[in-house]
Design a protein around this motif. Structure first.
Motif, mmCIF file in Angstrom:
data_model
loop_
_atom_site.group_PDB
_atom_site.id
_atom_site.type_symbol
_atom_site.label_atom_id
_atom_site.label_comp_id
_atom_site.label_asym_id
_atom_site.label_seq_id
_atom_site.Cartn_x
_atom_site.Cartn_y
_atom_site.Cartn_z
ATOM 1 N N PHE A 157 15.152 19.309 -8.072
ATOM 2 C CA PHE A 157 14.731 18.589 -9.278
ATOM 3 C C PHE A 157 13.453 17.772 -9.055
ATOM 4 N N VAL A 158 12.631 18.172 -8.093
ATOM 5 C CA VAL A 158 11.372 17.482 -7.788
ATOM 6 C C VAL A 158 10.265 18.520 -7.640
ATOM 7 N N LEU A 159 9.105 18.191 -8.195
ATOM 8 C CA LEU A 159 7.913 19.000 -7.979
ATOM 9 C C LEU A 159 6.911 18.144 -7.210
ATOM 10 N N PRO A 160 6.826 18.329 -5.887
ATOM 11 C CA PRO A 160 5.841 17.583 -5.101
ATOM 12 C C PRO A 160 4.476 18.278 -5.184
ATOM 13 N N THR A 161 3.432 17.487 -5.410
ATOM 14 C CA THR A 161 2.075 18.021 -5.516
ATOM 15 C C THR A 161 1.124 17.136 -4.722
ATOM 16 N N ARG A 162 -0.095 17.631 -4.541
ATOM 17 C CA ARG A 162 -1.131 16.839 -3.889
ATOM 18 C C ARG A 162 -2.416 17.000 -4.678
ATOM 19 N N ASP A 163 -3.092 15.873 -4.927
ATOM 20 C CA ASP A 163 -4.368 15.881 -5.627
ATOM 21 C C ASP A 163 -5.426 16.500 -4.724
ATOM 22 N N VAL A 164 -6.110 17.518 -5.220
ATOM 23 C CA VAL A 164 -7.107 18.247 -4.442
ATOM 24 C C VAL A 164 -8.252 17.329 -4.012
ATOM 25 N N LEU A 165 -8.662 16.413 -4.878
ATOM 26 C CA LEU A 165 -9.821 15.563 -4.579
ATOM 27 C C LEU A 165 -9.490 14.377 -3.689
ATOM 28 N N ASP A 209 8.038 28.305 -2.292
ATOM 29 C CA ASP A 209 8.881 28.899 -3.334
ATOM 30 C C ASP A 209 9.158 27.816 -4.381
ATOM 31 N N LEU A 210 8.174 27.602 -5.211
ATOM 32 C CA LEU A 210 8.184 26.486 -6.162
ATOM 33 C C LEU A 210 9.386 26.515 -7.101
ATOM 34 N N ASP A 211 9.657 27.659 -7.706
ATOM 35 C CA ASP A 211 10.760 27.731 -8.669
ATOM 36 C C ASP A 211 12.092 27.366 -8.025
ATOM 37 N N ARG A 212 12.355 27.925 -6.869
ATOM 38 C CA ARG A 212 13.618 27.624 -6.180
ATOM 39 C C ARG A 212 13.683 26.161 -5.757
ATOM 40 N N PHE A 213 12.592 25.640 -5.199
ATOM 41 C CA PHE A 213 12.549 24.259 -4.744
ATOM 42 C C PHE A 213 12.876 23.307 -5.895
ATOM 43 N N VAL A 214 12.228 23.502 -7.025
ATOM 44 C CA VAL A 214 12.443 22.627 -8.185
ATOM 45 C C VAL A 214 13.864 22.779 -8.715
ATOM 46 N N ARG A 215 14.347 23.997 -8.795
ATOM 47 C CA ARG A 215 15.703 24.246 -9.285
ATOM 48 C C ARG A 215 16.749 23.544 -8.409
ATOM 49 N N ILE A 227 0.835 -1.189 0.000
ATOM 50 C CA ILE A 227 0.000 0.000 0.000
ATOM 51 C C ILE A 227 0.875 1.245 0.000
ATOM 52 N N THR A 228 0.426 2.238 -0.750
ATOM 53 C CA THR A 228 1.116 3.516 -0.783
ATOM 54 C C THR A 228 0.097 4.625 -0.976
ATOM 55 N N ALA A 229 0.477 5.808 -0.600
ATOM 56 C CA ALA A 229 -0.406 6.961 -0.785
ATOM 57 C C ALA A 229 0.257 7.995 -1.690
ATOM 58 N N ASP A 230 1.193 7.542 -2.530
ATOM 59 C CA ASP A 230 1.832 8.488 -3.431
ATOM 60 C C ASP A 230 2.115 7.863 -4.784
ATOM 61 N N ILE A 231 2.375 8.735 -5.736
ATOM 62 C CA ILE A 231 2.704 8.330 -7.104
ATOM 63 C C ILE A 231 3.971 9.085 -7.477
ATOM 64 N N ASP A 232 4.960 8.362 -7.995
ATOM 65 C CA ASP A 232 6.216 8.967 -8.428
ATOM 66 C C ASP A 232 6.331 8.872 -9.938
ATOM 67 N N VAL A 233 6.642 10.009 -10.569
ATOM 68 C CA VAL A 233 6.756 10.079 -12.022
ATOM 69 C C VAL A 233 8.111 10.673 -12.368
ATOM 70 N N ILE A 249 -3.971 12.365 -2.635
ATOM 71 C CA ILE A 249 -2.805 11.571 -3.030
ATOM 72 C C ILE A 249 -1.676 12.507 -3.457
ATOM 73 N N ARG A 250 -0.489 12.200 -2.971
ATOM 74 C CA ARG A 250 0.690 12.978 -3.347
ATOM 75 C C ARG A 250 1.227 12.444 -4.665
ATOM 76 N N VAL A 251 1.593 13.353 -5.552
ATOM 77 C CA VAL A 251 2.213 13.015 -6.831
ATOM 78 C C VAL A 251 3.506 13.810 -6.920
ATOM 79 N N ASP A 252 4.622 13.094 -7.018
ATOM 80 C CA ASP A 252 5.936 13.733 -7.149
ATOM 81 C C ASP A 252 6.423 13.584 -8.583
ATOM 82 N N PHE A 253 6.734 14.713 -9.212
ATOM 83 C CA PHE A 253 7.319 14.723 -10.544
ATOM 84 C C PHE A 253 8.812 14.952 -10.373
ATOM 85 N N ILE A 254 9.631 14.026 -10.878
ATOM 86 C CA ILE A 254 11.073 14.058 -10.683
ATOM 87 C C ILE A 254 11.736 14.373 -12.017
ATOM 88 N N PHE A 255 12.386 15.524 -12.083
ATOM 89 C CA PHE A 255 13.079 15.917 -13.312
ATOM 90 C C PHE A 255 14.386 15.143 -13.405
#
Length: 180
Positions: free
Chosen positions: A73-81, A64-70, A31-37, A84-90
Motif C-alpha cells: 500500500f505504498v508507492l516509494p519514489t525519488r525526485d529525479v532533480l 515490480d511496482l504493481d505487486r509492491f503497491v498491492r 532535518i529530513t530527506a523525504d516527504i510522506d503523503v 528527495i524521496r516521496v512516499d505515497f501511502i494508500f
C-alpha cells in the motif's frame, strides 16, 4: 510540496502530508530527506498516481511496482532533480479519510497544501511506534500542549489499542498529556 499538491488535486485524489514535514509544522523542526503523503484512496488509483509521478519527475523505486503497491500500500519514489524521496501511502480506513478531511491547509507557492493536524500527527506517530516517531509525538505535545484536542487523541488511541501490537497507545497518550 506545492507541485505535488497541485497534481493530486487536479486528479481529485484526496491527500495530506504527514511525517516529518508535518512535524516541522506542529513540533520541533528536524532535518529530513523525504516527504510522506497519505492518499485517501486504495491502490486502484495507481494508474493516475503514475501520471502524477511522470508529471513531477518522480521515479518509482520498486522493480515490480504493481505487486509492491498491492502488497504494501505504498508507492516509494525519488525526485529525479533533487534526489528527495516521496512516499505515497494508500489508505482505505475511515480514520485516514477523516484525518484528510480535518487537515490544516498551509499556503505554499500559491497552493493550499493540506497537512495532518497536530492531533492526527500524534496518533500516526504513536501507531508507527518507532523511537523517532515517539520523539516526534513528544515534540508536538510539548509545543501544542493545551491547544490539542486530547479527547480526540484518547478516543482514537483506544480504538487503535484493539489492533495487535498497539495496546500501549492509551498509556502513551496519557504520558504525552502529562508531559511538561
Amino acid at each position: 510540496m506545492a507541485r505535488i499538491a497541485r497534481e493530486l488535486r487536479d486528479r481529485q485524489i484526496p491527500f495530506m502530508f504527514i511525517g516529518v514535514q508535518a512535524v516541522i509544522l506542529h513540533g520541533e523542526p528536524r532535518i529530513t530527506a523525504d516527504i510522506d503523503v497519505t492518499l485517501g484512496d486504495d491502490p486502484s488509483r495507481l494508474p493516475e498516481l503514475r501520471e502524477v509521478c511522470a508529471a513531477l519527475s518522480l521515479t518509482p523505486l520498486p522493480a515490480d511496482l504493481d505487486r509492491f503497491v498491492r502488497e504494501r500500500f505504498v508507492l516509494p519514489t525519488r525526485d529525479v532533480l533533487t534526489g528527495i524521496r516521496v512516499d505515497f501511502i494508500f489508505s482505505t480506513i475511515a480514520y485516514e479519510r477523516q484525518a484528510i478531511g480535518r487537515a490544516v491547509r498551509v499556503e505554499m507557492e500559491g497552493e493550499e497544501v493540506p497537512f495532518t493536524t497536530a492531533e492526527d500527527l500524534i496518533i500516526h506517530k504513536l501507531f508507527a511506534g518507532r523511537a523517532g516517531d515517539l520523539d516526534d509525538a513528544m515534540s508536538v505535545a510539548r509545543r501544542k500542549g493545551n491547544q490539542l484536542d486530547w479527547d480526540y487523541i484518547e478516543a482514537w488511541s483506544r480504538a487503535f489499542a484493539t489492533v495487535v501490537g498497539r495496546e500501549q497507545m492509551p498509556a502513551q497518550v496519557a504520558r504525552l498529556r502529562a508531559s511538561p
